[in-house]
Design an enzyme around this catalytic site. Sequence first.
Site, PDB file in Angstrom:
ATOM      1  N   SER A   1       3.244  -8.092  -1.186  1.00  0.00           N
ATOM      2  CA  SER A   1       2.843  -6.982  -0.323  1.00  0.00           C
ATOM      3  C   SER A   1       1.338  -6.997  -0.118  1.00  0.00           C
ATOM      4  O   SER A   1       0.844  -6.882   1.010  1.00  0.00           O
ATOM      5  CB  SER A   1       3.243  -5.647  -0.952  1.00  0.00           C
ATOM      6  OG  SER A   1       4.571  -5.321  -0.695  1.00  0.00           O
TER       7      SER A   1
ATOM      8  N   ASP B   1       6.054   1.638   6.133  1.00  0.00           N
ATOM      9  CA  ASP B   1       5.990   1.615   4.672  1.00  0.00           C
ATOM     10  C   ASP B   1       6.347   3.008   4.156  1.00  0.00           C
ATOM     11  O   ASP B   1       7.158   3.714   4.764  1.00  0.00           O
ATOM     12  CB  ASP B   1       4.578   1.181   4.227  1.00  0.00           C
ATOM     13  CG  ASP B   1       4.578   0.425   2.906  1.00  0.00           C
ATOM     14  OD1 ASP B   1       4.914   1.062   1.884  1.00  0.00           O
ATOM     15  OD2 ASP B   1       4.244  -0.768   2.885  1.00  0.00           O
TER      16      ASP B   1
ATOM     17  N   HIS C   1       2.347   3.083  -2.177  1.00  0.00           N
ATOM     18  CA  HIS C   1       2.399   1.710  -1.686  1.00  0.00           C
ATOM     19  C   HIS C   1       1.793   1.589  -0.294  1.00  0.00           C
ATOM     20  O   HIS C   1       0.923   0.734  -0.053  1.00  0.00           O
ATOM     21  CB  HIS C   1       3.849   1.210  -1.674  1.00  0.00           C
ATOM     22  CG  HIS C   1       3.986  -0.243  -1.385  1.00  0.00           C
ATOM     23  ND1 HIS C   1       4.161  -0.728  -0.104  1.00  0.00           N
ATOM     24  CD2 HIS C   1       3.957  -1.330  -2.189  1.00  0.00           C
ATOM     25  CE1 HIS C   1       4.245  -2.045  -0.139  1.00  0.00           C
ATOM     26  NE2 HIS C   1       4.130  -2.439  -1.392  1.00  0.00           N
TER      27      HIS C   1
ATOM     28  N   ASN D   1       9.205 -10.967  -3.838  1.00  0.00           N
ATOM     29  CA  ASN D   1       8.737 -11.085  -5.218  1.00  0.00           C
ATOM     30  C   ASN D   1       9.853 -11.473  -6.171  1.00  0.00           C
ATOM     31  O   ASN D   1      10.961 -10.936  -6.098  1.00  0.00           O
ATOM     32  CB  ASN D   1       8.162  -9.752  -5.702  1.00  0.00           C
ATOM     33  CG  ASN D   1       6.889  -9.372  -4.983  1.00  0.00           C
ATOM     34  OD1 ASN D   1       6.209 -10.221  -4.425  1.00  0.00           O
ATOM     35  ND2 ASN D   1       6.566  -8.093  -4.998  1.00  0.00           N
TER      36      ASN D   1
END
Length: 340
Positions: free
Chosen positions: A213, A24, A58, A150
């Site tokens: 996520s 990530d 994130h 998404n």
Amino acid sequence: MVSLETDKALDVSRGDGIIVAIPDTGVYPHPDLARNLLPGTDIIGGGSGDGHADQNSHGTGMAGLIAAHGQGGNQGARGIAPEAKILPIMSSGVDNRSRADDLGKAIEYAISSGADIISISSAGSPSPSLRRAITAAISANIVVVAAAGNRPADSEVGYPASEDGVLAVGGVDRRGNHAAVAVAGPEIDVVAPAVDIYSTSIDGKYRKGTGTSDATAIVAGAAALIRSKYPHLPAQEVAHRLTATAVDKGPPGRDDEYGYGVIDLVAALTADVPPLGFESVSAPAGGGASTTAGARPGDDDGATVRGLATLGVIVAAGVGWALVLRRRRHGDDPPPRISR
């Protein structure tokens, strides 16, 4: 009405002995998370070299959902598996984007570092090297969990969630219905909360995220609980426990919005689930480009969480999040599959 019932699940398992790799934006050593943070690596430049820097928040948010342990005196936030370890891998930049080849290198690092689970909160297009890395992870008996993607940025389930053998995660909203932000498709296996999810952030702050996520990190935490309780259970059977015990939503049986349903932490840990195949060994209970499928920019509100706030409590009480129980899967339902 039923919530994630995280506290009840933690009476059964806490994720001890499990390593969850997170490719990530890196993971900031938040006070609620620091002691569960292993030395990792940076696949791309601009980090600290060990995965412990995060300019976006994130990755830190995903790590907190999985394994935040809180602070002394019942302060801070607690994740789904607060005794699991996080292997941080910086493979995405400050803009939350990564190249497929960089994600492939991150997965290769996770394999070589002994990860039990790889939580991939991104969805995009594959490259040959990324496909090879995903195949290698599955062959190495690692549970690979990935976000579906998404809307409106994504219109179909992205890679690697679309890969056979990867646990593909969609999302539900605070009422337990299909989240408008979550991509639907025949590859979806299970769903988890994906709207207004609170977790850790950079600089010791907290964030609120919406997207698959967050749902993926929650499912990865659930997988950590299962692997900790059943350390000899093959990765495919870990995923099978999650799909076989999911609470059915939408049309009866598997469907493209909910997969097999909303994960049920307690049932996944305690139910009598027949194995998928004779090769399964169940041990006694014991200890292209890729775009991030997570929080929208600007969701970091810098708020302070007071009191030991388990994700399940935040979601079920603090945000008013609840699910409507439909029914459990029945024994005569078609056997669950892990991606199609």
